[in-house]
Motif scaffolding. Structure first.
Motif, short mmCIF file in Angstrom:
data_model
loop_
_atom_site.label_atom_id
_atom_site.label_comp_id
_atom_site.label_asym_id
_atom_site.label_seq_id
_atom_site.Cartn_x
_atom_site.Cartn_y
_atom_site.Cartn_z
N ARG A 9 0.80 -1.23 0.00
CA ARG A 9 0.00 0.00 0.00
C ARG A 9 0.83 1.27 0.00
O ARG A 9 0.28 2.36 -0.17
CB ARG A 9 -0.98 0.00 1.17
N ALA A 10 2.12 1.17 0.21
CA ALA A 10 3.02 2.32 0.10
C ALA A 10 3.99 2.08 -1.03
O ALA A 10 4.60 1.02 -1.14
CB ALA A 10 3.77 2.54 1.42
N ASP A 20 -4.75 1.91 5.25
CA ASP A 20 -3.82 1.57 6.33
C ASP A 20 -4.57 1.07 7.56
O ASP A 20 -4.18 0.07 8.18
CB ASP A 20 -2.99 2.81 6.68
N ARG A 21 -5.66 1.72 7.91
CA ARG A 21 -6.43 1.32 9.10
C ARG A 21 -7.15 0.00 8.86
O ARG A 21 -7.20 -0.86 9.74
CB ARG A 21 -7.41 2.42 9.47
N LEU A 22 -7.71 -0.19 7.67
CA LEU A 22 -8.38 -1.46 7.37
C LEU A 22 -7.39 -2.62 7.46
O LEU A 22 -7.74 -3.71 7.92
CB LEU A 22 -9.01 -1.41 5.99
N SER A 67 -8.86 6.55 0.89
CA SER A 67 -7.59 7.23 1.10
C SER A 67 -6.53 6.24 1.59
O SER A 67 -6.85 5.15 2.07
CB SER A 67 -7.74 8.34 2.13
N GLN A 68 -5.27 6.63 1.48
CA GLN A 68 -4.18 5.78 1.94
C GLN A 68 -4.31 5.52 3.43
O GLN A 68 -4.03 4.41 3.91
CB GLN A 68 -2.84 6.43 1.64
N GLU A 69 -4.75 6.52 4.20
CA GLU A 69 -4.92 6.35 5.63
C GLU A 69 -6.02 5.35 5.94
O GLU A 69 -5.91 4.55 6.88
CB GLU A 69 -5.23 7.70 6.29
#
Length: 402
Positions: A112-113, A262-264, A257-259
């Protein structure tokens, strides 16, 4: 291990002033492709990144640093199934080592990054990792430090800011190149560098065990990965991928969003979907990045959820053909490795640890050998030899419940 102790241990295995040029054994032109133009390596940036890596002030409650989950004394990981952040919150993913992370084309288990700079910033603002509400809060925690002000000015020519926090951390992590293993010395012409079992394991690795299908070593992949994503059946027996995929699409429709991704990935069962949460491509359901196998002896436990405790468990998993599920990668199939052959593959895998970590590697050989003898389940030869087909077994059990 305390941060000061980790810093002391780091000094023993890395030079005080790393070279900005290519590390030994890495082609200079290839190395240049790995360094972004806006973050070229120099001693000042590396020094700043090293300081940030061990600084707990970057976390909301001052208890967690990058080195908490990427501990120098633990192969630059934390030896936990899933990592613990602030307030004893535990995520859903195993922390990969930061050693050799520079050679990955994407970062994190699901990619994801895109860069080390992006990867470095996300844990700081993740609620269950370092917990800062945003990047500005993280910068505020250190911006009053006169030493940091001077270091940011020297490294990037400006005051502390969040993008440069990510750049400095990435610069430091690019110096963590550990590619001097017994295997490398064997390839370079020293036949005594590998034991006879490890030599036999290398032959199996490239042949019957089929490891090389995804874990290639070559000039553009010195860490033994194809940088692709595969469903190899880890945790498949515990999760309904179809239901999880529907839930993921619903969640991502609200925010992609990327955030959010990230949380999922770290806070919910959607973690098990792997690459799918990033791409929303059905072919990526349950697929995770092919991890490097460099220094694998000192980076247990294994897989995205840390569910495999020893290298014997890892080879057992592949030997039986993974875990049956509708999205299992087509290249995963039973291998019919004997117990002797499994031991030899494991011996080779332990030979991939850098000589600077030889003591830790030997300790892990001893620990994992004892653990495998005690906890390893009886090998399912019927599955490994295809006398029993996993899909048929699962379908039979499903039918019996109707």
């Amino acid at each position: 291990m305390e941060m000061t102790d980790q810093e002391g241990q780091l000094a023993k295995v890395t030079p005080a002033t790393p070279s900005a040029g290519a590390p030994a054994g890495v082609d200079e032109q290839f190395w240049k492709l790995l360094i972004p133009r806006d973050n070229e390596l120099n001693a000042k940036r590396v020094e700043l990144g090293r300081k940030l890596y061990f600084d707990t002030r970057l976390s909301r409650d001052g208890t967690v640093a990058c080195a908490t989950c990427h501990d120098v004394s633990r192969g630059f990981t934390d030896r936990r199934n899933a990592s613990e952040g602030i307030s004893a919150k535990v995520g859903r993913r195993n922390a990969p080592t930061t050693l050799n992370a520079v050679f990955f084309q994407t970062q994190f288990w699901d990619g994801r990054a895109a860069t080390l700079e992006d990867q470095a910033k996300l844990p700081i603002i993740n609620p269950i990792e370092m917990g800062q509400p945003d990047g500005a809060a993280a910068v505020k925690a250190i911006a009053g430090d006169a030493e940091y002000k001077a270091m940011f000015q020297a490294a990037y020519g400006r005051a502390p800011n969040y993008d440069d926090v990510g750049r400095a951390l990435a610069a430091f992590e690019r110096t963590l190149v550990f590619l001097d293993a017994p295997y490398d010395r064997f390839v370079a012409g020293n036949p005594a560098a590998l034991s006879e079992d490890a030599k036999a394991g290398l032959v199996l690795f490239n042949g019957k065990a089929r490891c090389v299908a995804c874990h290639q070593f070559n000039g553009s992949s010195p860490i033994g990965t194809n940088n692709k994503f595969h469903n190899i059946g880890v945790s498949a027996r515990h999760h309904d991928f179809e239901k999880l995929a529907r839930n993921a699409l619903d969640a991502l429709a609200k925010s992609d969003s990327q955030e959010t991704v990230d949380r999922l990935a770290l806070e919910t069962d959607l973690s098990e979907l792997g690459r799918f949460v990033v791409t929303r491509n059905r072919a990526d359901i349950g697929a995770f990045k092919t991890q490097q196998i460099r220094n694998i002896g000192v980076t247990s436990p294994y897989m995205h959820d840390g569910s495999l405790q020893t290298l014997w468990d890892v080879v057992d998993h592949y030997n039986k053909g993974g875990e049956a599920n509708g999205y299992l990668d087509g290249g995963i199939e039973p291998l019919n490795l004997s117990e002797r052959e499994i031991d030899q593959v494991v011996a080779f895998l332990f030979s991939l640890t850098d000589v600077r970590l030889a003591a830790e590697n030997q300790a892990e050989i001893t620990r994992q050998t004892a653990l495998a003898r005690k906890q390893r389940p009886f090998r399912d030869t019927a599955v490994a030899t295809r006398k029993t087909i996993q899909f048929e077994t699962r379908l039979g059990k499903a039918g019996a419940t109707k």
